[in-house]
Design an enzyme around this catalytic site. Structure first.
Site, PDB file in Angstrom:
ATOM      1  CD  GLU B  60      35.215  36.416  45.948  1.00  0.00           C
ATOM      2  OE1 GLU B  60      34.157  35.969  45.429  1.00  0.00           O
ATOM      3  OE2 GLU B  60      35.248  37.472  46.595  1.00  0.00           O
ATOM      4  CG  HIS B 129      34.957  39.366  57.405  1.00  0.00           C
ATOM      5  ND1 HIS B 129      33.624  39.378  57.680  1.00  0.00           N
ATOM      6  CD2 HIS B 129      35.104  39.982  56.220  1.00  0.00           C
ATOM      7  CE1 HIS B 129      32.975  39.988  56.705  1.00  0.00           C
ATOM      8  NE2 HIS B 129      33.842  40.369  55.802  1.00  0.00           N
TER       9      HIS B 129
END
Lengths: 53, 328
Positions: B60, B129
């Site tokens: 990322e 998540h």
């Protein structure tokens, strides 16, 4: 890194010297410009946070 | 107008902006061949090619850094983080670099990019998540933060974010991706301004300021309270930085009461900033303390369905909180 580039023939002593002198001159110019500039207006603290400010 | 759910609206916005402007490109994990983990970029690589829809490594920080480099070179990158929980490895790049480009260059350089990421819980996503970390990004001057709650708003605001001259964090409530379909405008008619809230329900007793998935939860709570004669005015902020203070102030001058409802855990959430600002601005108009309804301060969303249910706000919890303030 310089030695590695020279071993491979991607950099010559002449080019290396030229690059170093150019960078040195650019740094000198930037340093002189910064040191000779007046202090910024404290009111400009909030400028350039976003495009419209 | 076509009917779209939220994830389809996101895809339409990307498609339209890529067709409009050749500088718009997309990058992220599995955004190309797979079309994204939630299919938000499905079909875009086939249409625009692998140069403009780039599959990246699982890194990322690199995604954010490449997006920054593209922006500095004149592209309009839209980077996808598969889940906002995964954006933390890129935090240094986003906060220390992307957010500061314009300021540190005295306005000589800009970093117009969008980082899209699914956010929020209620989908059995558990620890990694389900988080709602919008407050981290809202704390950073130089970033804009958008968090839509309907297909209409998602499309209009994403198109505006892509055209914005500054970096925008665009958070998409994953629980709403396929929850609702509505008619969504196309082309320029779909555009919405950043920084403008929407009053989605008018009322006279309590102002409810909310955003994201909590918009729908608050609307259900308001329906129940209406049966008891309590009328809630609901404001969906849509953009969190900059947020629309004036719309909230006008509403509070009418109702005299305000509750901020947000999905993130309570302490230090963006709702705390909203509450503080509105308390300062509206003190003389208030008939009750400014209140917050938020999730509990636990480190992460539990995987157990029972505990996830206990964590998430629902219409019962929100209605209870609103009723307390209405009766204060």
């Amino acid at each position: 890194m310089r030695d590695a580039l020279m071993e491979r023939g991607w950099l010559t002593t002449e080019t290396d010297t030229q690059l170093r002198e150019e960078v040195g001159r650019e740094v000198e110019r930037a340093t002189e410009a910064a040191e000779s500039a007046s202090d910024p207006d404290p009111g400009s603290l909030g400028r350039h946070v976003y495009a419209d400010a | 107008m076509p009917e779209r759910n939220l994830v389809q609206a996101v895809r339409d916005a990307l498609d339209e902006e890529m067709a409009r402007d050749e500088r718009v490109c997309v990058l992220g994990e599995d955004v190309g061949l797979k079309g994204g983990v939630f299919k938000a970029t499905e079909g875009l690589q086939a249409r625009y090619g692998a140069q403009r829809v780039l599959d990246t490594p699982l890194a990322e920080s690199s995604i954010a850094a490449v997006a920054q480099g593209l922006a500095l070179e004149g592209w309009r990158p839209v980077a996808e983080m598969q889940f906002v929980d995964y954006s933390f490895p890129a935090f240094n790049q986003i906060v220390n670099e992307i957010a500061k480009v314009r300021y540190r260059s005295n306005g000589d350089f800009a970093c117009p990019l969008v980082i899209r990421a699914p956010t929020g819980g209620g989908v059995r996503g558990a620890l990694y998540h389900s988080q709602s970390p919008e407050a981290f990004f809202c704390h950073v001057p130089g970033l804009k933060v958008v968090l839509p709650s309907t297909p209409h708003d998602a499309k209009g605001l994403l198109k505006a974010a892509i055209r914005d001259p500054d970096p925008v964090i665009f958070l998409e409530p994953k629980k709403l991706y396929r929850a609702e379909r509505q008619e969504v405008a196309e082309g320029e008619a779909a555009l919405l301004p950043l920084g403008a809230a929407a009053v989605i329900r008018e009322g006279v007793d309590v102002t409810a300021v909310t955003y994201g998935y909590m918009r729908a939860v608050t609307a259900q709570a308001a329906d129940r309270l209406s049966q008891d004669g309590i009328e809630i005015e609901i404001i969906d902020l849509r953009t969190l930085r900059p947020w629309d203070v004036e719309t909230c102030v006008r509403s509070i001058h009418k109702t005299g009461r305000v509750v901020v409802i947000y999905e993130a855990n309570r302490t230090g959430g963006f709702g705390a900033e909203i509450a503080a600002e509105l308390a300062e601005r509206c003190f003389a108009s208030l008939d009750a303390p400014v209140s917050r309804i938020a999730s509990p301060d636990v480190p992460a969303m539990p995987f157990s369905p029972t505990l996830e249910h206990a964590f998430m706000l629902n219409p019962d919890k929100v209605a209870d909180g609103l009723r307390r303030v209405a009766r204060y």
